[in-house]
Design a protein around this motif. Structure first.
Motif, PDB file in Angstrom:
ATOM      1  N   VAL A  74      -5.983   0.618   1.490  1.00  0.00           N
ATOM      2  CA  VAL A  74      -7.009  -0.254   2.062  1.00  0.00           C
ATOM      3  C   VAL A  74      -8.225   0.579   2.461  1.00  0.00           C
ATOM      4  O   VAL A  74      -9.374   0.156   2.252  1.00  0.00           O
ATOM      5  N   ASP A  75      -7.978   1.757   3.018  1.00  0.00           N
ATOM      6  CA  ASP A  75      -9.084   2.633   3.408  1.00  0.00           C
ATOM      7  C   ASP A  75      -9.924   3.046   2.205  1.00  0.00           C
ATOM      8  O   ASP A  75     -11.146   3.210   2.308  1.00  0.00           O
ATOM      9  N   LEU A  76      -9.269   3.221   1.057  1.00  0.00           N
ATOM     10  CA  LEU A  76      -9.987   3.622  -0.158  1.00  0.00           C
ATOM     11  C   LEU A  76     -10.761   2.467  -0.789  1.00  0.00           C
ATOM     12  O   LEU A  76     -11.597   2.686  -1.679  1.00  0.00           O
ATOM     13  N   LEU A  83      -5.446  -4.616  -6.158  1.00  0.00           N
ATOM     14  CA  LEU A  83      -4.211  -5.322  -5.812  1.00  0.00           C
ATOM     15  C   LEU A  83      -4.458  -6.811  -5.598  1.00  0.00           C
ATOM     16  O   LEU A  83      -3.654  -7.655  -6.013  1.00  0.00           O
ATOM     17  N   HIS A  84      -5.560  -7.142  -4.939  1.00  0.00           N
ATOM     18  CA  HIS A  84      -5.895  -8.554  -4.713  1.00  0.00           C
ATOM     19  C   HIS A  84      -6.186  -9.269  -6.030  1.00  0.00           C
ATOM     20  O   HIS A  84      -5.695 -10.386  -6.263  1.00  0.00           O
ATOM     21  N   VAL A 199       0.024  -4.784   0.610  1.00  0.00           N
ATOM     22  CA  VAL A 199       0.521  -3.516   1.149  1.00  0.00           C
ATOM     23  C   VAL A 199       1.347  -3.731   2.416  1.00  0.00           C
ATOM     24  O   VAL A 199       1.936  -2.782   2.938  1.00  0.00           O
ATOM     25  N   ALA A 200       1.371  -4.944   2.932  1.00  0.00           N
ATOM     26  CA  ALA A 200       2.130  -5.264   4.140  1.00  0.00           C
ATOM     27  C   ALA A 200       3.118  -6.384   3.814  1.00  0.00           C
ATOM     28  O   ALA A 200       2.726  -7.428   3.273  1.00  0.00           O
ATOM     29  N   TYR A 201       4.371  -6.177   4.160  1.00  0.00           N
ATOM     30  CA  TYR A 201       5.413  -7.160   3.860  1.00  0.00           C
ATOM     31  C   TYR A 201       5.089  -8.509   4.487  1.00  0.00           C
ATOM     32  O   TYR A 201       5.241  -9.547   3.846  1.00  0.00           O
ATOM     33  N   CYS A 202       4.629  -8.479   5.721  1.00  0.00           N
ATOM     34  CA  CYS A 202       4.420  -9.718   6.471  1.00  0.00           C
ATOM     35  C   CYS A 202       3.305 -10.583   5.897  1.00  0.00           C
ATOM     36  O   CYS A 202       3.329 -11.812   6.064  1.00  0.00           O
TER      37      CYS A 202
END
Length: 282
Positions: A74-76, A83-84, A199-202
């Protein structure tokens, strides 16, 4: 006479069938989920290269999650955009071509959950050094394994005959999870393309479960159950965060508001696969 190569191929197929059958049976037993909960959140403590005392475990977990190595994507910026866009393309393919796009969805879900299991379960903290949330990693890998089996078996059908329009109420929840602007009470549109979805499961799971629920029962029930079970645990822990951290804007927004889609879709998916409604659902 069978050649060694063919014999080895048959052995691999039999091993795959046995593993799949075993996981299917376990996924239908209530005690298996009790065991998984005890294993992931009781038996396997987190690892920290700089060490810690038992009372520090909540701090270790918090440090590990807030400094997860996968968040560097996400920082990059550009990897997050990729990914989106990839996720939107896969979802659009399922909506347009149905079962023909099932394998693409399976591969995307497997790769995503595998990366999340390792990348979100591993962090580098100034305070604790290398942190591995062992329980999260093990349970996340189990979810990824179920999706790996799905890639090989292809149980997800996503055919029009399975589509249940009455379940479209889940779509806004999935859309909110996909967006998930992390700044409290700021609806920043940038997170629609650069954020923590993928990048986050939730934040990823409500999208996966919503799509599976729409086409249930024409989906892999075992993968759906295991994905939803871990989502239920994370959903309860995060939605109830204000009870533990206080009624701060961050706790209410990041905990309850952003994780309600996870909790609701996980509960609904689990309910759908149990009891008398397990074949057709409401």
């Amino acid at each position: 006479m069978a050649t060694p190569k063919r014999a080895g191929g048959r052995e691999n197929v039999r091993a795959l069938e046995k593993a799949s059958l075993a996981l299917d049976r376990l996924a239908g037993k209530w005690w298996f989920y009790a065991f998984l909960f005890f294993l992931g959140f009781g038996l396997l403590p987190p690892y920290a290269s700089r060490g810690y005392s038992w009372p520090e475990i909540p701090d270790v977990v918090s440090e590990g999650l807030s400094h997860a190595v996968i968040y560097r994507l996400v920082d990059l910026v550009w990897p997050s955009v990729l990914l989106h866009v990839l996720a939107l393309a896969v979802i659009a393919a399922v909506a347009l071509w149905g079962e023909k796009a099932s394998r693409a969805f399976d591969i995307w879900a497997f790769a995503t959950y595998l990366a999340i299991a390792v990348g979100q379960g591993t962090g580098i903290s100034d305070r604790y050094g290398l942190v591995v949330l062992t329980g999260n990693v093990v349970l996340g890998l189990l979810v990824a394994f179920s999706w790996g089996l799905e890639c090989l078996e292809g149980r997800n059908k996503f055919g029009k005959e399975y589509l249940r329009p009455r379940r479209l109420w889940l779509v806004p929840l999935a859309a909110w999870a996909y967006w998930s602007p992390v700044e409290p009470f700021r609806l920043d549109p940038r997170y629609l393309i650069v954020g923590y979805f993928g990048v986050a499961y939730c934040l990823t799971t409500p999208v996966v479960l919503a799509l599976m629920v729409l086409y249930y029962p024409g989906v892999n029930k075992t993968a759906m159950r295991l994905t939803a079970f871990l989502g239920l645990i994370f959903g309860v822990l995060n939605v109830s965060r204000p009870l533990m951290a206080g009624l701060t804007p961050a706790a209410i927004w990041e905990g309850t508001i952003l994780h309600l889609p996870l909790l609701i879709t996980s509960v609904y998916a689990l309910a759908l696969t149990t009891g008398k409604r397990s074949q057709e659902g409401p």
